[in-house]
Design a protein around this motif. Structure first.
Motif, mmCIF file in Angstrom:
data_model
loop_
_atom_site.group_PDB
_atom_site.id
_atom_site.type_symbol
_atom_site.label_atom_id
_atom_site.label_comp_id
_atom_site.label_asym_id
_atom_site.label_seq_id
_atom_site.Cartn_x
_atom_site.Cartn_y
_atom_site.Cartn_z
ATOM 1 N N ASP A 1 39.845 91.305 -0.535
ATOM 2 C CA ASP A 1 40.190 89.779 -0.502
ATOM 3 C C ASP A 1 38.813 89.168 -0.872
ATOM 4 N N ARG A 2 38.790 88.275 -1.981
ATOM 5 C CA ARG A 2 37.418 87.866 -2.495
ATOM 6 C C ARG A 2 36.993 86.789 -1.391
ATOM 7 N N ARG A 3 37.821 86.001 -0.542
ATOM 8 C CA ARG A 3 37.104 85.281 0.353
ATOM 9 C C ARG A 3 36.596 85.807 1.441
ATOM 10 N N ARG A 4 36.458 87.355 1.386
ATOM 11 C CA ARG A 4 35.808 88.142 2.486
ATOM 12 C C ARG A 4 34.715 89.215 1.855
ATOM 13 N N GLY A 5 34.601 88.971 0.696
ATOM 14 C CA GLY A 5 33.740 90.089 0.133
ATOM 15 C C GLY A 5 33.082 89.550 -1.297
ATOM 16 N N ARG A 6 31.721 90.120 -1.634
ATOM 17 C CA ARG A 6 31.077 90.026 -2.768
ATOM 18 C C ARG A 6 30.356 91.185 -3.214
ATOM 19 N N MET A 7 29.995 91.001 -4.617
ATOM 20 C CA MET A 7 29.111 92.146 -4.852
ATOM 21 C C MET A 7 27.746 92.506 -4.320
ATOM 22 N N ASN A 8 27.101 93.458 -3.983
ATOM 23 C CA ASN A 8 25.754 93.300 -3.466
ATOM 24 C C ASN A 8 24.910 93.342 -4.733
ATOM 25 N N ASP A 9 23.505 93.564 -4.261
ATOM 26 C CA ASP A 9 22.650 93.285 -5.170
ATOM 27 C C ASP A 9 21.732 94.812 -5.816
ATOM 28 N N VAL A 10 22.541 96.069 -5.358
ATOM 29 C CA VAL A 10 21.928 97.129 -5.704
ATOM 30 C C VAL A 10 21.876 97.437 -7.305
ATOM 31 N N GLU A 11 20.756 97.684 -8.084
ATOM 32 C CA GLU A 11 20.654 97.855 -9.399
ATOM 33 C C GLU A 11 21.539 99.175 -9.694
ATOM 34 N N VAL A 12 22.285 99.204 -10.773
ATOM 35 C CA VAL A 12 22.991 100.229 -11.306
ATOM 36 C C VAL A 12 24.226 100.451 -10.518
ATOM 37 N N HIS A 13 24.252 100.625 -9.249
ATOM 38 C CA HIS A 13 25.482 100.941 -8.484
ATOM 39 C C HIS A 13 25.635 99.886 -7.795
ATOM 40 N N ALA A 14 25.506 98.589 -8.174
ATOM 41 C CA ALA A 14 26.317 97.404 -7.435
ATOM 42 C C ALA A 14 27.734 97.705 -7.085
ATOM 43 N N ALA A 15 28.010 97.385 -5.821
ATOM 44 C CA ALA A 15 29.203 97.646 -5.367
ATOM 45 C C ALA A 15 29.883 96.426 -4.442
ATOM 46 N N VAL A 16 31.145 96.334 -4.249
ATOM 47 C CA VAL A 16 31.566 95.344 -3.331
ATOM 48 C C VAL A 16 31.405 95.683 -1.879
ATOM 49 N N GLU A 17 31.007 94.602 -1.127
ATOM 50 C CA GLU A 17 30.914 94.588 0.413
ATOM 51 C C GLU A 17 31.756 93.491 0.927
ATOM 52 N N VAL A 18 32.498 93.904 1.904
ATOM 53 C CA VAL A 18 33.452 92.842 2.601
ATOM 54 C C VAL A 18 33.120 92.624 4.107
ATOM 55 N N ASP A 19 33.366 91.468 4.472
ATOM 56 C CA ASP A 19 33.275 91.054 6.041
ATOM 57 C C ASP A 19 34.749 91.490 6.518
ATOM 58 N N GLY A 20 34.893 92.703 7.150
ATOM 59 C CA GLY A 20 36.092 92.814 7.664
ATOM 60 C C GLY A 20 36.484 94.572 7.626
ATOM 61 N N PRO A 21 37.576 94.975 8.191
ATOM 62 C CA PRO A 21 37.948 96.367 8.078
ATOM 63 C C PRO A 21 38.387 96.843 6.788
ATOM 64 N N VAL A 22 38.214 98.035 6.531
ATOM 65 C CA VAL A 22 38.495 98.651 5.163
ATOM 66 C C VAL A 22 39.396 100.048 5.152
ATOM 67 N N LYS A 23 40.347 99.942 4.536
ATOM 68 C CA LYS A 23 41.130 101.255 4.662
ATOM 69 C C LYS A 23 41.171 101.999 3.316
ATOM 70 N N THR A 24 41.311 103.519 3.321
ATOM 71 C CA THR A 24 41.466 104.081 2.109
ATOM 72 C C THR A 24 42.800 104.253 1.875
ATOM 73 N N LEU A 25 43.305 104.115 0.620
ATOM 74 C CA LEU A 25 44.769 104.368 0.087
ATOM 75 C C LEU A 25 44.709 105.722 -0.241
ATOM 76 N N ARG A 26 44.961 106.820 0.368
ATOM 77 C CA ARG A 26 45.043 108.051 -0.047
ATOM 78 C C ARG A 26 45.741 108.545 -1.109
ATOM 79 N N ALA A 27 47.020 107.801 -0.947
ATOM 80 C CA ALA A 27 48.138 108.170 -1.866
ATOM 81 C C ALA A 27 47.956 107.646 -3.269
ATOM 82 N N ALA A 28 46.822 106.782 -3.419
ATOM 83 C CA ALA A 28 46.654 106.402 -4.768
ATOM 84 C C ALA A 28 45.515 107.030 -5.281
ATOM 85 N N ASP A 29 45.045 106.621 -6.553
ATOM 86 C CA ASP A 29 43.701 107.076 -7.247
ATOM 87 C C ASP A 29 43.647 106.389 -8.777
ATOM 88 N N PHE A 30 42.650 106.689 -9.169
ATOM 89 C CA PHE A 30 42.417 106.284 -10.460
ATOM 90 C C PHE A 30 41.326 107.188 -11.309
#
Length: 264
Positions: free
Chosen positions: A134-163
């Motif tokens: 939910d982009r209202r609760r998350g943004r990209m962090n400022d880590v060079e090269v390996h920047a990733a999304v950080e969210v304010d709230g709980p996160v769950k892993t969808l084990r039945a999915a992948d890419f």
């Protein structure tokens, strides 16, 4: 059952060889946003063929460029993919069910890596990456090269999915990427003032290899898994070696600057 509308966001630069497969697997989304950095191949044409809304902005760094793409999205729920990443069969259904009544700020999707001539075995360990959020609760962090999304709230892993990350088709490409990434991380690690660099340089690479090859069951991928584990250990070594080199250069420069200038 109705679900939350979804925007897929992708940043591109000369990704004509992988973008078609990436977008083909997300054409069910309510919107596809492609932010290009001035491609000279067929990337933009491919994006438009898939009905994507295309914008162009010069690339400055991975994190800021991804955030621009996220800001362009019209919907609150975003699926953030790279142009060489492809959703596996069945992942669409898992995502849509999660979005029927989302109880978390974001969801991790396990990622399988291309290992040169093959793809990571499904029974080896797949690292989860926070890509649906939910982009209202998350943004990209400022880590060079390996920047990733950080969210304010709980996160769950969808084990039945992948890419699948389809980017490293051969060893040369993997080694070139390792060299670029480790160089790009030096400034970030200098700012963090990471300690015990020499010890990490000596001890971490063999630990990394064993963790990948045995702990994460890369041995299931045969020689491809062995080579991927070795190159991963090389990455672990090189990032600390380059950090150590940068610090030695700083010290040498500082010593030269403090030396008295002899009168002529």
């Amino acid at each position: 059952m109705p679900r939350e509308p979804l925007s897929v966001v992708v940043i591109t630069y000369n990704n004509a060889d992988t973008l078609d497969a990436c977008l083909r697997e997300v054409d069910w989304a309510d919107e596809i946003v492609v932010l290009d950095s001035g491609s000279t191949d067929d990337t933009v044409a491919i994006a438009e063929r898939h009905g994507a809304r295309v914008a162009v902005h010069p690339f400055d760094d991975y994190g800021p460029q991804k955030q621009r793409a996220i800001d362009l999205a019209r919907h609150d729920w975003v699926l953030n993919l790279d142009a060489d990443e492809i959703l596996s069969p069945g992942t669409r259904g898992v995502i849509e069910r999660a979005l029927e009544h989302p109880r978390h700020a974001g969801y991790r999707l396990p990622r399988r890596e291309r290992m040169f001539w093959t793809v990571q075995h499904r029974r080896s360990w797949r690292n989860g990456h926070l890509r649906l959020f939910d982009r209202r609760r998350g943004r990209m962090n400022d880590v060079e090269v390996h920047a990733a999304v950080e969210v304010d709230g709980p996160v769950k892993t969808l084990r039945a999915a992948d890419f699948v990350n389809d980017g490293d088709g051969d060893i040369t490409t993997r080694v070139d990427k390792i060299n670029r990434y480790t160089t790009g991380m030096v400034a970030y690690k200098l700012r963090r003032r990471q300690r015990f660099t020499g010890l990490r340089m000596v001890l971490y690479p063999p630990v990394f290899f064993l963790r990948q090859y045995i702990g994460k069951r890369y041995f299931l991928n045969g020689w491809a898994g062995f080579i991927a584990s070795v190159t991963g250990a090389f990455y672990a070594f090189l990032k600390y070696a380059k950090l150590h080199e940068a610090r030695e250069r700083q010290r040498a420069s500082s010593r030269r600057g403090s030396e008295p200038v002899e009168p002529r």
